[in-house]
Write a protein that holds these residues in place. Structure first.
Motif, PDB file in Angstrom:
ATOM      1  N   SER A  34      43.289  37.883  42.804  1.00  0.00           N
ATOM      2  CA  SER A  34      42.897  39.240  43.172  1.00  0.00           C
ATOM      3  C   SER A  34      41.971  39.833  42.117  1.00  0.00           C
ATOM      4  O   SER A  34      40.943  40.439  42.445  1.00  0.00           O
ATOM      5  CB  SER A  34      44.145  40.122  43.337  1.00  0.00           C
ATOM      6  OG  SER A  34      43.772  41.468  43.564  1.00  0.00           O
ATOM      7  N   LEU A  35      42.339  39.658  40.861  1.00  0.00           N
ATOM      8  CA  LEU A  35      41.543  40.181  39.754  1.00  0.00           C
ATOM      9  C   LEU A  35      40.148  39.552  39.728  1.00  0.00           C
ATOM     10  O   LEU A  35      39.144  40.253  39.567  1.00  0.00           O
ATOM     11  CB  LEU A  35      42.265  39.933  38.426  1.00  0.00           C
ATOM     12  CG  LEU A  35      41.513  40.353  37.167  1.00  0.00           C
ATOM     13  CD1 LEU A  35      41.248  41.856  37.173  1.00  0.00           C
ATOM     14  CD2 LEU A  35      42.316  39.951  35.927  1.00  0.00           C
ATOM     15  N   LYS A  36      40.086  38.246  39.897  1.00  0.00           N
ATOM     16  CA  LYS A  36      38.797  37.541  39.870  1.00  0.00           C
ATOM     17  C   LYS A  36      37.855  38.111  40.931  1.00  0.00           C
ATOM     18  O   LYS A  36      36.688  38.399  40.657  1.00  0.00           O
ATOM     19  CB  LYS A  36      39.014  36.044  40.098  1.00  0.00           C
ATOM     20  CG  LYS A  36      37.746  35.235  40.092  1.00  0.00           C
ATOM     21  CD  LYS A  36      38.022  33.756  40.342  1.00  0.00           C
ATOM     22  CE  LYS A  36      36.706  33.002  40.339  1.00  0.00           C
ATOM     23  NZ  LYS A  36      36.597  32.040  41.389  1.00  0.00           N
ATOM     24  N   ILE A  37      38.359  38.291  42.125  1.00  0.00           N
ATOM     25  CA  ILE A  37      37.539  38.832  43.216  1.00  0.00           C
ATOM     26  C   ILE A  37      37.145  40.277  42.917  1.00  0.00           C
ATOM     27  O   ILE A  37      35.988  40.666  43.104  1.00  0.00           O
ATOM     28  CB  ILE A  37      38.277  38.721  44.559  1.00  0.00           C
ATOM     29  CG1 ILE A  37      38.429  37.248  44.944  1.00  0.00           C
ATOM     30  CG2 ILE A  37      37.571  39.507  45.655  1.00  0.00           C
ATOM     31  CD1 ILE A  37      39.399  37.000  46.072  1.00  0.00           C
ATOM     32  N   ALA A  38      38.110  41.070  42.445  1.00  0.00           N
ATOM     33  CA  ALA A  38      37.832  42.479  42.150  1.00  0.00           C
ATOM     34  C   ALA A  38      36.773  42.613  41.053  1.00  0.00           C
ATOM     35  O   ALA A  38      35.931  43.517  41.109  1.00  0.00           O
ATOM     36  CB  ALA A  38      39.121  43.192  41.744  1.00  0.00           C
ATOM     37  N   LEU A  39      36.793  41.735  40.070  1.00  0.00           N
ATOM     38  CA  LEU A  39      35.786  41.764  39.009  1.00  0.00           C
ATOM     39  C   LEU A  39      34.404  41.376  39.549  1.00  0.00           C
ATOM     40  O   LEU A  39      33.391  41.911  39.092  1.00  0.00           O
ATOM     41  CB  LEU A  39      36.184  40.826  37.866  1.00  0.00           C
ATOM     42  CG  LEU A  39      37.320  41.312  36.967  1.00  0.00           C
ATOM     43  CD1 LEU A  39      37.860  40.177  36.100  1.00  0.00           C
ATOM     44  CD2 LEU A  39      36.882  42.498  36.109  1.00  0.00           C
ATOM     45  N   GLU A  40      34.357  40.477  40.509  1.00  0.00           N
ATOM     46  CA  GLU A  40      33.085  40.047  41.087  1.00  0.00           C
ATOM     47  C   GLU A  40      32.442  41.134  41.928  1.00  0.00           C
ATOM     48  O   GLU A  40      31.217  41.230  41.982  1.00  0.00           O
ATOM     49  CB  GLU A  40      33.289  38.788  41.945  1.00  0.00           C
ATOM     50  CG  GLU A  40      33.577  37.543  41.142  1.00  0.00           C
ATOM     51  CD  GLU A  40      33.995  36.353  42.004  1.00  0.00           C
ATOM     52  OE1 GLU A  40      34.061  36.476  43.246  1.00  0.00           O
ATOM     53  OE2 GLU A  40      34.282  35.291  41.414  1.00  0.00           O
ATOM     54  N   ILE A  41      33.247  41.973  42.586  1.00  0.00           N
ATOM     55  CA  ILE A  41      32.695  42.949  43.542  1.00  0.00           C
ATOM     56  C   ILE A  41      31.810  43.988  42.837  1.00  0.00           C
ATOM     57  O   ILE A  41      30.696  44.169  43.325  1.00  0.00           O
ATOM     58  CB  ILE A  41      33.818  43.597  44.361  1.00  0.00           C
ATOM     59  CG1 ILE A  41      34.470  42.558  45.264  1.00  0.00           C
ATOM     60  CG2 ILE A  41      33.308  44.763  45.180  1.00  0.00           C
ATOM     61  CD1 ILE A  41      35.676  43.053  46.032  1.00  0.00           C
ATOM     62  N   PRO A  42      32.092  44.703  41.846  1.00  0.00           N
ATOM     63  CA  PRO A  42      33.370  45.058  41.227  1.00  0.00           C
ATOM     64  C   PRO A  42      34.079  46.172  42.002  1.00  0.00           C
ATOM     65  O   PRO A  42      33.431  47.025  42.593  1.00  0.00           O
ATOM     66  CB  PRO A  42      32.953  45.556  39.849  1.00  0.00           C
ATOM     67  CG  PRO A  42      31.598  46.151  40.053  1.00  0.00           C
ATOM     68  CD  PRO A  42      30.964  45.347  41.165  1.00  0.00           C
ATOM     69  N   LEU A  43      35.392  46.134  41.945  1.00  0.00           N
ATOM     70  CA  LEU A  43      36.233  47.104  42.639  1.00  0.00           C
ATOM     71  C   LEU A  43      37.259  47.632  41.640  1.00  0.00           C
ATOM     72  O   LEU A  43      38.313  47.027  41.426  1.00  0.00           O
ATOM     73  CB  LEU A  43      36.900  46.432  43.845  1.00  0.00           C
ATOM     74  CG  LEU A  43      37.540  47.306  44.896  1.00  0.00           C
ATOM     75  CD1 LEU A  43      36.560  48.344  45.447  1.00  0.00           C
ATOM     76  CD2 LEU A  43      38.066  46.455  46.043  1.00  0.00           C
ATOM     77  N   LYS A  44      36.910  48.738  41.010  1.00  0.00           N
ATOM     78  CA  LYS A  44      37.669  49.284  39.886  1.00  0.00           C
ATOM     79  C   LYS A  44      39.163  49.484  40.159  1.00  0.00           C
ATOM     80  O   LYS A  44      39.988  49.063  39.348  1.00  0.00           O
ATOM     81  CB  LYS A  44      37.010  50.593  39.435  1.00  0.00           C
ATOM     82  CG  LYS A  44      37.537  51.160  38.164  1.00  0.00           C
ATOM     83  CD  LYS A  44      36.742  52.410  37.777  1.00  0.00           C
ATOM     84  CE  LYS A  44      37.346  53.073  36.580  1.00  0.00           C
ATOM     85  NZ  LYS A  44      36.607  54.273  36.183  1.00  0.00           N
TER      86      LYS A  44
END
Length: 183
Positions: A138-148
């Motif tokens: 979840s964190l990896k994807i959120a960092l790529e988006i980024p989705l704070k």
């Protein structure tokens, strides 16, 4: 999504309005509006069982309509309701269905949300290795988006796992990362 809290009398009136709308749209065979009514009835249901019944009806319509956005989010909300009712096995099935829809339709925000919820569900079951795996994804994807908000939540969840594992240094470091993403 905005949550509006209604007193019981107003909630009953709104519920009556949507039940009338359900009859009208069913008679007109307007499935798109019927699904929206089901979602709204789920939002104001008196209990999880009633909410889940309406969500399952909405899911059936969204499947027929091939409305992947609403289908994925309906599965997700169904999973949240099931988890709230401590129906963890059913919640996992609903989360996996949401994950499949989001993955097949390249919806990274939804994928991150579902992976977070699955991770936290596993954490509450003391399955910390599975929990960590899902939260890290979840964190990896959120960092790529980024989705704070998802970054903050994933770091916070990982911190809870490290704390449960008595890895205090890692728990603190991860919590600090979480705090850096708070509004």
């Amino acid at each position: 999504k905005v949550t509006i809290y209604l007193n019981p009398t107003a909630k009953s009136s709104v519920r009556g309005f949507y039940r009338e709308a359900e009859e009208i749209y069913a008679a007109e065979n307007d499935e798109k509006m019927l699904a929206v009514v089901y979602q709204n009835l789920a939002d104001i249901a008196e209990n999880n069982e009633e909410a889940n019944s309406y969500l399952n009806k909405a899911i059936a319509v969204f499947q027929r309509q091939n409305d992947v956005v609403n289908l994925g989010w309906s599965y997700f909300v169904l999973g949240l309701n099931q988890e709230d009712a401590q129906e963890n096995a059913q919640a996992l099935v609903s989360y996996e269905a949401a994950l499949e829809v989001f993955t097949n339709n390249n919806m990274p925000g939804g994928i991150s949300d579902v992976l977070y919820c699955i991770g936290m569900l596993y954490h509450r079951q003391n399955k910390n290795q599975l929990a960590k795996k899902h939260l890290q994804e979840s964190l990896k994807i959120a960092l790529e988006i980024p989705l704070k908000p998802n970054i903050q939540s994933a770091y916070e969840g990982l911190s809870q796992i490290y704390l449960a594992e008595k890895d205090f240094a890692q728990a603190y470091a991860t919590l600090e990362k979480s705090n850096a993403y708070q509004d």
